[in-house]
Design an enzyme around this catalytic site. Structure first.
Site, PDB file in Angstrom:
ATOM      1  N   ASP A 112       0.693  -1.144  -0.127  1.00 34.67           N
ATOM      2  CA  ASP A 112      -0.200   0.004   0.122  1.00 34.67           C
ATOM      3  C   ASP A 112       0.897   1.345  -0.048  1.00 34.67           C
ATOM      4  O   ASP A 112       0.302   2.275  -0.550  1.00 34.67           O
ATOM      5  CB  ASP A 112      -1.011   0.092   1.209  1.00 34.67           C
ATOM      6  CG  ASP A 112      -1.666  -1.351   1.497  1.00 34.67           C
ATOM      7  OD1 ASP A 112      -1.806  -2.042   0.545  1.00 34.67           O
ATOM      8  OD2 ASP A 112      -2.595  -1.275   2.627  1.00 34.67           O
ATOM      9  N   ASP A 133      -2.779   5.729  -2.500  1.00 33.11           N
ATOM     10  CA  ASP A 133      -1.958   4.520  -1.855  1.00 33.11           C
ATOM     11  C   ASP A 133      -1.500   3.497  -3.304  1.00 33.11           C
ATOM     12  O   ASP A 133      -1.985   3.630  -4.469  1.00 33.11           O
ATOM     13  CB  ASP A 133      -2.969   3.410  -1.307  1.00 33.11           C
ATOM     14  CG  ASP A 133      -3.412   4.047   0.130  1.00 33.11           C
ATOM     15  OD1 ASP A 133      -3.129   4.892   0.378  1.00 33.11           O
ATOM     16  OD2 ASP A 133      -4.008   3.009   0.928  1.00 33.11           O
ATOM     17  N   ASP A 186      -5.687  -5.073  -5.989  1.00 31.87           N
ATOM     18  CA  ASP A 186      -5.117  -6.336  -6.143  1.00 31.87           C
ATOM     19  C   ASP A 186      -6.139  -7.405  -5.536  1.00 31.87           C
ATOM     20  O   ASP A 186      -5.616  -8.447  -5.134  1.00 31.87           O
ATOM     21  CB  ASP A 186      -3.654  -6.383  -5.491  1.00 31.87           C
ATOM     22  CG  ASP A 186      -3.564  -5.698  -3.928  1.00 31.87           C
ATOM     23  OD1 ASP A 186      -4.712  -5.374  -3.536  1.00 31.87           O
ATOM     24  OD2 ASP A 186      -2.642  -5.901  -3.405  1.00 31.87           O
ATOM     25  N   ARG A 199     -16.550  -8.119  -9.112  1.00 32.68           N
ATOM     26  CA  ARG A 199     -16.376  -6.602  -9.417  1.00 32.68           C
ATOM     27  C   ARG A 199     -15.934  -6.681 -11.009  1.00 32.68           C
ATOM     28  O   ARG A 199     -14.653  -6.279 -11.087  1.00 32.68           O
ATOM     29  CB  ARG A 199     -14.908  -6.253  -8.737  1.00 32.68           C
ATOM     30  CG  ARG A 199     -15.431  -6.207  -7.084  1.00 32.68           C
ATOM     31  CD  ARG A 199     -14.056  -6.095  -6.354  1.00 32.68           C
ATOM     32  NE  ARG A 199     -14.203  -6.330  -4.924  1.00 32.68           N
ATOM     33  CZ  ARG A 199     -13.519  -6.405  -4.062  1.00 32.68           C
ATOM     34  NH1 ARG A 199     -12.350  -6.582  -4.274  1.00 32.68           N
ATOM     35  NH2 ARG A 199     -13.802  -6.503  -2.562  1.00 32.68           N
ATOM     36  N   SER A 250     -11.333  -6.065   5.148  1.00 31.97           N
ATOM     37  CA  SER A 250     -11.285  -6.468   3.790  1.00 31.97           C
ATOM     38  C   SER A 250     -12.675  -7.422   3.391  1.00 31.97           C
ATOM     39  O   SER A 250     -12.964  -7.910   4.234  1.00 31.97           O
ATOM     40  CB  SER A 250      -9.971  -7.236   3.187  1.00 31.97           C
ATOM     41  OG  SER A 250      -9.964  -8.374   3.793  1.00 31.97           O
ATOM     42  N   SER A 251     -12.491  -7.796   1.840  1.00 28.53           N
ATOM     43  CA  SER A 251     -13.552  -8.901   1.691  1.00 28.53           C
ATOM     44  C   SER A 251     -12.994 -10.250   1.871  1.00 28.53           C
ATOM     45  O   SER A 251     -11.786 -10.478   2.137  1.00 28.53           O
ATOM     46  CB  SER A 251     -13.951  -8.541   0.198  1.00 28.53           C
ATOM     47  OG  SER A 251     -13.085  -8.641  -0.721  1.00 28.53           O
TER      48      SER A 251
END
Ligand code: ARG
Length: 354
Positions: A92, A184, A235, A252, A285-286
């Site tokens: 990041d 980022d 990513d 996505r 996060s997912s």
């Protein structure tokens, strides 16, 4: 590779809500500035050590920063005050492009000084010939964020995949505005001389322009949009698997016909990642950290040993999965790609697209 020891709960300011899943907001409100529960930190530290061992067994040189005790780190600037640094995700914070290492300005106050953790490492690379650049820091003052950004538009963190098109990022509305450049590093992904970037909650158009102008004509920046309700870092969305193959996240899909065309014209295969096996979404996060892979070369890919569907996919593609037990690191928001930065690789710099 990063380190996690001493990690501290960041304060839940409004802009931080783009990172923290809603059901953890109370935890962040109550524990700001305190260390995370020790067993979580120990688990993540062990996962990172596992990864280091596996990489070294594969012949990769791994260097890591000294651990920092973030808990001792309260800071204030003329524009804000915050506590702690953030996590182990060097991806990041630093962008490696050719022989240049670029410190990202970042966009969230608890991450303002995170680059300090990598300073001595970067200096060592500099002494060995790397170019070392820091993008202009942004102030992270309140004027950079939309303090009226409605919590409901942070749909990603409601865990709601059916985002309406007319609110939030899908309607071009982000927590960060265009008052100052910010980005980022993990919103950029490299394909040789081509770099794909997404405007996200933490990367704005001015930040993208800064990098574009800085890199000049040797690299081409491609702006891409994905159907993501709360994009933060590319990513787990568009991940190269080596020359000619890119992984796409089925939740996505890419909304940029130009980008799809460019990959298809060059004969690249666009492969849908299988779903991860993790039982739940994580705090930061997912579940798609399953596709946050670290590709070592045309054959070898480091993948979490629990991610059976992903491992099967890699084998079907004729690749060699290198297994590691990494899942206990996911709590802090980062997968295998996030926690690492490939600074030096063999092979030549290519142009894959016309
Ligand atoms: N925001 C992404 C997701 O929740 C995770 C991206 C993590 N990447 C990183 N470099 N820290 O799926």
């Amino acid at each position: 590779m990063g380190t996690i020891e001493g990690v501290t709960v960041p304060p839940l300011t409004h802009e931080m809500k783009v990172m923290v899943r809603r059901n953890y907001w109370d935890f962040y409100r109550e524990h700001a500035g305190e260390p995370y529960p020790e067993h979580l930190v120990r688990g993540a530290a062990k996962a990172l050590d596992n990864l280091q061992r596996v990489l070294e067994d594969e012949g990769v040189t791994v260097t890591r920063p000294d651990p920092v005790d973030y808990a001792q780190t309260e800071f204030r600037t003329p524009h804000f005050e915050s506590t702690g640094f953030f996590n182990a995700d060097i991806r990041d914070v630093v962008l490696a492009v050719g022989d240049e290492l670029i410190e990202a300005p970042m966009a969230l106050p608890p991450r303002y000084f995170e680059h300090v953790k990598y300073h001595s490492l970067l200096q060592r690379y500099f002494e060995r010939g790397a170019r070392w650049t820091a993008a202009p820091k942004c102030s992270m003052g309140q004027h950079m964020y939309d303090y009226d950004y409605p919590d409901e538009h942070l749909a990603f963190f409601r865990g709601d995949p059916n985002v309406p098109d007319d609110v939030g990022p899908l309607a071009g509305h982000y927590m960060t505005n265009e008052a100052e450049p910010c980005f980022d590093a993990a919103d950029f992904v490299r394909f040789g001389r081509d770099i794909v970037v997404q405007r996200s909650q933490v990367t704005n158009e001015l930040g993208i322009k800064w990098l574009e102008r800085h890199l000049g004509s040797e690299y081409r920046i491609h702006r891409a949009r994905f159907r993501s309700s709360g994009p933060v870092h590319i990513d787990t969305t568009w991940v190269p698997l080596g020359e000619g193959r890119v992984l796409t996240c089925p939740a996505r899909p890419c909304l940029s016909p130009d980008l799809l065309d460019m990959f298809k014209r060059a004969g690249w295969e666009i492969i849908e990642a299988p779903e991860g096996v993790a039982p739940a979404e994580f705090q930061l996060s997912s579940r798609w950290l399953s596709m946050n892979l670290l590709v070592l070369d045309e054959e070898r890919v480091v993948v979490d040993q629990h991610e059976e569907p992903t491992i099967r996919m890699l084998k079907n593609l004729g690749m060699k999965p290198v297994l590691v037990d990494f899942k206990d690191h996911y709590v802090f928001g980062g997968g295998l790609h996030c926690a690492t930065l490939d600074v030096r690789r063999r092979g030549e710099l290519k142009s894959y697209f016309d």
